[in-house]
Design a protein around this motif. Structure first.
Motif, PDB file in Angstrom:
ATOM      1  N   TRP A   8       0.865  -0.993  -0.052  1.00  0.00           N
ATOM      2  CA  TRP A   8       0.036   0.121  -0.034  1.00  0.00           C
ATOM      3  C   TRP A   8       0.889   1.425   0.038  1.00  0.00           C
ATOM      4  N   GLY A   9       2.215   1.271  -0.070  1.00  0.00           N
ATOM      5  CA  GLY A   9       3.034   2.350   0.085  1.00  0.00           C
ATOM      6  C   GLY A   9       2.726   3.410   1.117  1.00  0.00           C
ATOM      7  N   ALA A  10       2.743   4.761   0.668  1.00  0.00           N
ATOM      8  CA  ALA A  10       2.710   5.945   1.534  1.00  0.00           C
ATOM      9  C   ALA A  10       1.199   5.879   2.142  1.00  0.00           C
ATOM     10  N   ASP A  11       0.425   5.237   1.615  1.00  0.00           N
ATOM     11  CA  ASP A  11      -0.954   5.474   2.239  1.00  0.00           C
ATOM     12  C   ASP A  11      -1.432   4.330   3.074  1.00  0.00           C
ATOM     13  N   ALA A  12      -0.221   3.394   3.622  1.00  0.00           N
ATOM     14  CA  ALA A  12      -0.522   2.034   4.131  1.00  0.00           C
ATOM     15  C   ALA A  12      -1.232   2.394   5.665  1.00  0.00           C
ATOM     16  N   ALA A  13      -0.712   3.523   6.460  1.00  0.00           N
ATOM     17  CA  ALA A  13      -1.107   3.644   7.787  1.00  0.00           C
ATOM     18  C   ALA A  13      -2.520   4.109   7.611  1.00  0.00           C
ATOM     19  N   ASN A  14      -2.947   5.047   6.778  1.00  0.00           N
ATOM     20  CA  ASN A  14      -4.344   5.491   6.690  1.00  0.00           C
ATOM     21  C   ASN A  14      -5.427   4.289   6.421  1.00  0.00           C
ATOM     22  N   ARG A  15      -4.890   3.597   5.493  1.00  0.00           N
ATOM     23  CA  ARG A  15      -5.703   2.606   5.007  1.00  0.00           C
ATOM     24  C   ARG A  15      -5.956   1.401   6.011  1.00  0.00           C
ATOM     25  N   ALA A  16      -4.693   1.185   6.636  1.00  0.00           N
ATOM     26  CA  ALA A  16      -4.644   0.211   7.674  1.00  0.00           C
ATOM     27  C   ALA A  16      -5.558   0.479   8.869  1.00  0.00           C
ATOM     28  N   ALA A  17      -5.667   1.743   9.372  1.00  0.00           N
ATOM     29  CA  ALA A  17      -6.359   2.304  10.408  1.00  0.00           C
ATOM     30  C   ALA A  17      -7.893   1.817  10.221  1.00  0.00           C
ATOM     31  N   THR A  18      -8.334   1.656   9.002  1.00  0.00           N
ATOM     32  CA  THR A  18      -9.835   1.313   8.921  1.00  0.00           C
ATOM     33  C   THR A  18      -9.975   0.245   8.307  1.00  0.00           C
ATOM     34  N   ALA A  19      -8.953  -0.695   8.011  1.00  0.00           N
ATOM     35  CA  ALA A  19      -9.248  -2.059   7.523  1.00  0.00           C
ATOM     36  C   ALA A  19      -9.601  -3.230   8.637  1.00  0.00           C
ATOM     37  N   GLY A  20     -10.456  -3.979   8.331  1.00  0.00           N
ATOM     38  CA  GLY A  20     -10.958  -4.970   9.348  1.00  0.00           C
ATOM     39  C   GLY A  20     -10.277  -6.286   9.150  1.00  0.00           C
ATOM     40  N   ASP A  21     -10.505  -7.271  10.085  1.00  0.00           N
ATOM     41  CA  ASP A  21     -10.230  -8.559  10.146  1.00  0.00           C
ATOM     42  C   ASP A  21      -8.695  -8.677  10.975  1.00  0.00           C
ATOM     43  N   ASP A  22      -8.372  -7.787  11.674  1.00  0.00           N
ATOM     44  CA  ASP A  22      -7.003  -7.788  12.117  1.00  0.00           C
ATOM     45  C   ASP A  22      -7.043  -8.789  13.309  1.00  0.00           C
TER      46      ASP A  22
END
Length: 324
Positions: free
Chosen positions: A252-266
């Motif tokens: 996900w590159g530079a946007d990884a943190a923002n996308r990870a913050a709202t991804a599910g199933d962790d």
């Protein structure tokens, strides 16, 4: 993928006797799955912790996923909640809703996945139900655990001045789902999506230490929002401090943190603890062998917000996964 004649399923009770009754052999109160109910004895001065979660084909797993992984995900998403409550697993019930396509080879591999996890996590099947369905395959599990009286770690309890922590790395399962949907390479991320790791040892170490806790299932910001709501506080998360795997950063590159913050199933544990106990949190992480990262703080106010490097709110269109 309809089963062939040689792989055809037997009747309901023969299926239970062959595949699922053996999973109850270490639970005397399950009576070999020959009764209508089971009994579970608790240690003295302990309370029962109850949790139900379901996984559904096309929503939580793909029809092409390995059957053992489907079984383990169904069980582990429940164990993850017990972990966040500081509970010791004791047993589970399972309702298995089967369409026509899973044959006996699929079901044997499914039962083998459960058997392996029962050994790994120290619990047994205690009952449940099997049923045919015209819809997608679904597995609903109710897991039971126990804690010393009044020791369960609730969502309510975060206070201004507390720090916010999360276990493991965030976003890997969301990345794995993206890999599967986009037919990209990323076996490590796919594994995190298919078979989560309940943080049971960390949950036990957080008893009497965490002020509030839950597992991250719908998305980090969505779930921290639940703690903020019931605790009547504001939770501030610094995006740059969210722990990310190398594989997710590569995807996900530079946007990884923002996308990870709202991804599910962790299925990691997000929790709060007093700032004065930061060292105790580090010790708990070391004892449990689970990495823990400080990602934010609890302040007066409402809601959960994601902050950039300048301390400004990052706009979030969708905070996490919702079913409806």
């Amino acid at each position: 993928m309809t089963s062939g004649r040689a792989d055809r399923r037997p009747g309901e009770f023969a299926l239970i006797a062959e595949l699922f009754a053996p999973l109850s052999k270490n639970a005397p109160g399950a009576f070999g799955l020959t009764d209508d109910a089971a009994v579970l004895a608790l240690p003295p001065d302990h309370e029962l912790v109850l949790k139900t979660d379901a996984v559904v084909e096309g929503v939580h797993f793909f029809k092409t996923d390995p059957p053992g992984a489907v079984a383990q995900k169904a069980l582990r998403v429940n164990l993850s909640d017990l972990a966040a409550k500081g509970a010791v697993p004791a047993g589970y019930l399972m309702a298995l809703l089967l369409p026509d396509w899973p044959g006996m080879a699929w079901l044997r591999a499914f039962a083998d996945g459960l058997a392996a996890d029962q050994v790994a996590f120290g619990l047994s099947l205690m009952g449940g139900d099997t049923s045919a369905t015209p819809g997608p395959l679904a597995v609903s599990i109710s897991a039971f655990g126990y804690v010393p009286a009044a020791a369960m770690i609730r969502r309510a309890g975060a206070r201004p001045g507390d720090l916010v922590f999360v276990s493991g790395t965030i976003g890997d399962a969301g990345g794995g789902l993206a890999v599967l949907k986009e037919n990209r390479s990323g076996a490590e991320l796919v594994a995190r999506y298919r078979v989560p790791e309940p943080r049971l040892s960390l949950g036990l170490a957080l008893r009497g230490l965490a002020s509030a806790s839950l597992d991250v299932s719908d998305g980090l910001m969505a779930d921290l929002g639940h703690i903020a709501d019931v605790s009547k506080v504001r939770i501030e998360v610094e995006a740059a401090r969210i722990p990310l795997s190398k594989a997710l950063k590569a995807l996900w590159g530079a946007d990884a943190a923002n996308r990870a913050a709202t991804a599910g199933d962790d299925y990691e544990i997000a929790f709060t603890a007093p700032a004065s106990r930061r060292g105790d949190v580090a010790n708990a992480a070391a004892r449990s062998g689970v990495a823990v990262t400080e990602i934010g703080r609890v302040v007066a106010g409402a809601g959960a917000v994601l902050l950039d490097a300048s301390g400004r709110d990052i706009a979030i269109a969708k905070r996490g996964y919702t079913h409806f």
